[in-house]
Design a protein around this motif. Structure first.
Motif, PDB file in Angstrom:
ATOM      1  N   TYR A 172       0.913  -0.914   0.729  1.00  9.62           N
ATOM      2  CA  TYR A 172       0.049   0.360  -0.008  1.00  9.62           C
ATOM      3  C   TYR A 172       0.787   0.678   0.418  1.00  9.62           C
ATOM      4  O   TYR A 172       1.730   1.419   0.345  1.00  9.62           O
ATOM      5  CB  TYR A 172      -0.741   0.424   1.333  1.00  9.62           C
ATOM      6  CG  TYR A 172      -1.703   1.772   1.632  1.00  9.62           C
ATOM      7  CD1 TYR A 172      -2.343   1.847   1.167  1.00  9.62           C
ATOM      8  CD2 TYR A 172      -0.696   2.471   2.508  1.00  9.62           C
ATOM      9  CE1 TYR A 172      -3.118   3.213   1.328  1.00  9.62           C
ATOM     10  CE2 TYR A 172      -1.214   3.381   2.380  1.00  9.62           C
ATOM     11  CZ  TYR A 172      -2.800   4.066   1.891  1.00  9.62           C
ATOM     12  OH  TYR A 172      -2.214   5.398   2.641  1.00  9.62           O
ATOM     13  N   TYR A 173       0.771   2.317  -0.474  1.00 14.13           N
ATOM     14  CA  TYR A 173       1.482   3.579  -0.595  1.00 14.13           C
ATOM     15  C   TYR A 173       0.763   4.442  -0.820  1.00 14.13           C
ATOM     16  O   TYR A 173      -0.606   4.180  -1.663  1.00 14.13           O
ATOM     17  CB  TYR A 173       2.748   3.205  -1.404  1.00 14.13           C
ATOM     18  CG  TYR A 173       2.060   3.448  -3.132  1.00 14.13           C
ATOM     19  CD1 TYR A 173       1.576   4.296  -3.774  1.00 14.13           C
ATOM     20  CD2 TYR A 173       2.191   1.871  -3.561  1.00 14.13           C
ATOM     21  CE1 TYR A 173       1.594   4.220  -5.582  1.00 14.13           C
ATOM     22  CE2 TYR A 173       1.730   1.758  -4.648  1.00 14.13           C
ATOM     23  CZ  TYR A 173       1.524   2.907  -5.740  1.00 14.13           C
ATOM     24  OH  TYR A 173       1.345   2.423  -7.140  1.00 14.13           O
ATOM     25  N   GLU A 174       0.442   5.838  -0.292  1.00 10.48           N
ATOM     26  CA  GLU A 174      -0.419   6.763  -0.732  1.00 10.48           C
ATOM     27  C   GLU A 174       0.174   7.489  -1.684  1.00 10.48           C
ATOM     28  O   GLU A 174       1.096   7.434  -2.715  1.00 10.48           O
ATOM     29  CB  GLU A 174       0.317   8.174   0.593  1.00 10.48           C
ATOM     30  CG  GLU A 174      -0.271   7.875   1.435  1.00 10.48           C
ATOM     31  CD  GLU A 174       0.493   8.579   2.534  1.00 10.48           C
ATOM     32  OE1 GLU A 174       0.422   9.895   2.230  1.00 10.48           O
ATOM     33  OE2 GLU A 174      -0.078   8.502   3.915  1.00 10.48           O
ATOM     34  N   GLY A 175      -0.742   8.113  -2.902  1.00 12.88           N
ATOM     35  CA  GLY A 175      -1.013   8.306  -4.355  1.00 12.88           C
ATOM     36  C   GLY A 175      -0.459   9.087  -4.862  1.00 12.88           C
ATOM     37  O   GLY A 175      -0.340   9.980  -5.729  1.00 12.88           O
ATOM     38  N   ASP A 176      -0.425  10.493  -3.333  1.00 14.94           N
ATOM     39  CA  ASP A 176      -0.086  11.102  -3.896  1.00 14.94           C
ATOM     40  C   ASP A 176       1.622  11.516  -4.272  1.00 14.94           C
ATOM     41  O   ASP A 176       2.363  12.746  -3.530  1.00 14.94           O
ATOM     42  CB  ASP A 176      -0.741  12.747  -2.919  1.00 14.94           C
ATOM     43  CG  ASP A 176      -0.076  12.368  -0.940  1.00 14.94           C
ATOM     44  OD1 ASP A 176       0.643  11.258  -0.529  1.00 14.94           O
ATOM     45  OD2 ASP A 176      -0.708  13.220  -0.220  1.00 14.94           O
ATOM     46  N   CYS A 177       2.401  10.890  -4.524  1.00 15.07           N
ATOM     47  CA  CYS A 177       3.620  10.897  -4.637  1.00 15.07           C
ATOM     48  C   CYS A 177       4.562  10.435  -6.475  1.00 15.07           C
ATOM     49  O   CYS A 177       3.318   9.392  -6.895  1.00 15.07           O
ATOM     50  CB  CYS A 177       4.376   9.976  -3.511  1.00 15.07           C
ATOM     51  SG  CYS A 177       3.698   8.363  -3.092  1.00 15.07           S
ATOM     52  N   VAL A 178       5.663  10.858  -6.517  1.00 14.30           N
ATOM     53  CA  VAL A 178       5.992  10.029  -8.258  1.00 14.30           C
ATOM     54  C   VAL A 178       6.282   8.211  -7.289  1.00 14.30           C
ATOM     55  O   VAL A 178       6.754   7.950  -6.309  1.00 14.30           O
ATOM     56  CB  VAL A 178       7.504  10.317  -8.239  1.00 14.30           C
ATOM     57  CG1 VAL A 178       7.369   9.859  -9.647  1.00 14.30           C
ATOM     58  CG2 VAL A 178       6.861  11.675  -8.361  1.00 14.30           C
ATOM     59  N   HIS A 179       5.067   7.807  -8.551  1.00 14.26           N
ATOM     60  CA  HIS A 179       5.586   6.326  -8.177  1.00 14.26           C
ATOM     61  C   HIS A 179       5.808   5.263  -9.494  1.00 14.26           C
ATOM     62  O   HIS A 179       5.219   5.986 -10.613  1.00 14.26           O
ATOM     63  CB  HIS A 179       4.342   5.336  -7.644  1.00 14.26           C
ATOM     64  CG  HIS A 179       3.502   5.941  -8.107  1.00 14.26           C
ATOM     65  ND1 HIS A 179       2.311   6.906  -8.355  1.00 14.26           N
ATOM     66  CD2 HIS A 179       2.158   5.904  -9.183  1.00 14.26           C
ATOM     67  CE1 HIS A 179       1.338   7.292  -8.199  1.00 14.26           C
ATOM     68  NE2 HIS A 179       1.076   5.894  -9.313  1.00 14.26           N
ATOM     69  N   SER A 180       6.341   4.035  -9.571  1.00 13.47           N
ATOM     70  CA  SER A 180       6.669   3.242 -10.520  1.00 13.47           C
ATOM     71  C   SER A 180       6.985   2.168 -10.754  1.00 13.47           C
ATOM     72  O   SER A 180       7.449   1.394  -9.633  1.00 13.47           O
ATOM     73  CB  SER A 180       7.467   3.832 -11.705  1.00 13.47           C
ATOM     74  OG  SER A 180       8.750   3.973 -10.395  1.00 13.47           O
ATOM     75  N   PHE A 181       6.787   1.269 -11.930  1.00 12.09           N
ATOM     76  CA  PHE A 181       7.185  -0.166 -11.710  1.00 12.09           C
ATOM     77  C   PHE A 181       8.237  -0.945 -12.401  1.00 12.09           C
ATOM     78  O   PHE A 181       7.616  -0.352 -13.518  1.00 12.09           O
ATOM     79  CB  PHE A 181       5.206  -0.588 -11.385  1.00 12.09           C
ATOM     80  CG  PHE A 181       4.494   0.211 -11.222  1.00 12.09           C
ATOM     81  CD1 PHE A 181       4.431  -0.130 -10.027  1.00 12.09           C
ATOM     82  CD2 PHE A 181       4.084   1.093 -11.605  1.00 12.09           C
ATOM     83  CE1 PHE A 181       3.047   0.609  -8.892  1.00 12.09           C
ATOM     84  CE2 PHE A 181       2.820   1.988 -10.937  1.00 12.09           C
ATOM     85  CZ  PHE A 181       2.842   1.208  -9.511  1.00 12.09           C
ATOM     86  N   VAL A 182       8.907  -1.381 -12.220  1.00  7.93           N
ATOM     87  CA  VAL A 182       9.956  -2.347 -13.362  1.00  7.93           C
ATOM     88  C   VAL A 182       9.928  -4.138 -12.572  1.00  7.93           C
ATOM     89  O   VAL A 182       9.572  -4.259 -11.844  1.00  7.93           O
ATOM     90  CB  VAL A 182      10.642  -1.584 -12.939  1.00  7.93           C
ATOM     91  CG1 VAL A 182      11.401  -2.099 -11.614  1.00  7.93           C
ATOM     92  CG2 VAL A 182      12.130  -2.412 -14.692  1.00  7.93           C
ATOM     93  N   ASN A 183       9.509  -4.514 -13.734  1.00  6.92           N
ATOM     94  CA  ASN A 183      10.105  -5.734 -13.840  1.00  6.92           C
ATOM     95  C   ASN A 183      11.560  -6.170 -14.369  1.00  6.92           C
ATOM     96  O   ASN A 183      11.747  -6.885 -15.332  1.00  6.92           O
ATOM     97  CB  ASN A 183       9.273  -6.178 -14.458  1.00  6.92           C
ATOM     98  CG  ASN A 183       9.249  -8.823 -14.398  1.00  6.92           C
ATOM     99  OD1 ASN A 183       9.659  -8.740 -14.285  1.00  6.92           O
ATOM    100  ND2 ASN A 183       8.890  -8.917 -15.675  1.00  6.92           N
ATOM    101  N   GLU A 184      12.360  -6.426 -13.031  1.00  7.07           N
ATOM    102  CA  GLU A 184      13.700  -6.534 -13.235  1.00  7.07           C
ATOM    103  C   GLU A 184      13.669  -8.153 -13.231  1.00  7.07           C
ATOM    104  O   GLU A 184      15.390  -8.678 -13.864  1.00  7.07           O
ATOM    105  CB  GLU A 184      14.533  -5.939 -11.985  1.00  7.07           C
ATOM    106  CG  GLU A 184      14.318  -4.618 -11.904  1.00  7.07           C
ATOM    107  CD  GLU A 184      14.847  -4.066 -11.091  1.00  7.07           C
ATOM    108  OE1 GLU A 184      15.280  -4.830  -9.610  1.00  7.07           O
ATOM    109  OE2 GLU A 184      15.514  -3.083 -10.875  1.00  7.07           O
ATOM    110  N   GLY A 185      12.985  -8.607 -13.215  1.00  6.21           N
ATOM    111  CA  GLY A 185      13.624  -9.880 -13.656  1.00  6.21           C
ATOM    112  C   GLY A 185      13.397 -10.283 -14.950  1.00  6.21           C
ATOM    113  O   GLY A 185      13.617  -9.654 -15.510  1.00  6.21           O
TER     114      GLY A 185
END
Length: 137
Positions: A107-120
């Motif tokens: 869970y995280y507060e959405g009022d910040c920069v966020h990203s997703f990466v599949n490093e696998g």
């Protein structure tokens, strides 16, 4: 389109779906909004759009080694939950990295920069439940 929705203080579903709300609102697979990025990832909006409700339930498929990208902050009070079904995912929230495996969630507060990466080296499938507060103004 996700970045456009964020800039407008809404969800992708809020931009695309203008059907009147009822007590029960079904969204068939063929009607779901699908975003396919040239990097290879695919995002499918699973939740029906309901006027006045800024909530989305999203399924994202990310090939091995692919970065989904950074998303701008939502309005204060926005919240996101992410759960991984298969593969691995790094969720970056304001520079903090959280590594998730199958069955893990964050869970995280959405009022910040966020990203997703599949490093696998295998495909990742993850789900996002997102409530976006309307931007003031």
């Amino acid at each position: 389109m996700p970045r456009l929705a964020m800039a407008l203080g809404t969800t992708v579903g809020g931009l695309l779906d203008e059907r009147p709300a009822g007590r029960v609102v079904a969204l068939r697979r063929g009607e779901q909004a699908v975003i396919r990025d040239e990097a290879g990832w695919e995002r499918r909006i699973l939740s029906p759009g309901v006027p006045g409700v800024e909530f989305e339930f999203i399924r994202t498929v990310v090939p091995a080694g692919v970065r989904v990208g950074a998303f701008a902050a939502h309005a204060p009070g926005s919240r996101e939950y992410v759960a991984v079904e298969t593969g691995g995912l790094v969720v970056e929230v304001d520079g903090e990295r959280v590594l998730l495996g199958p069955g893990d969630s964050v869970y995280y507060e959405g009022d910040c920069v966020h990203s997703f990466v599949n490093e696998g080296d295998v495909e990742c499938v993850y789900y996002t439940a997102m409530h976006v507060e309307r931007s003031p103004g």
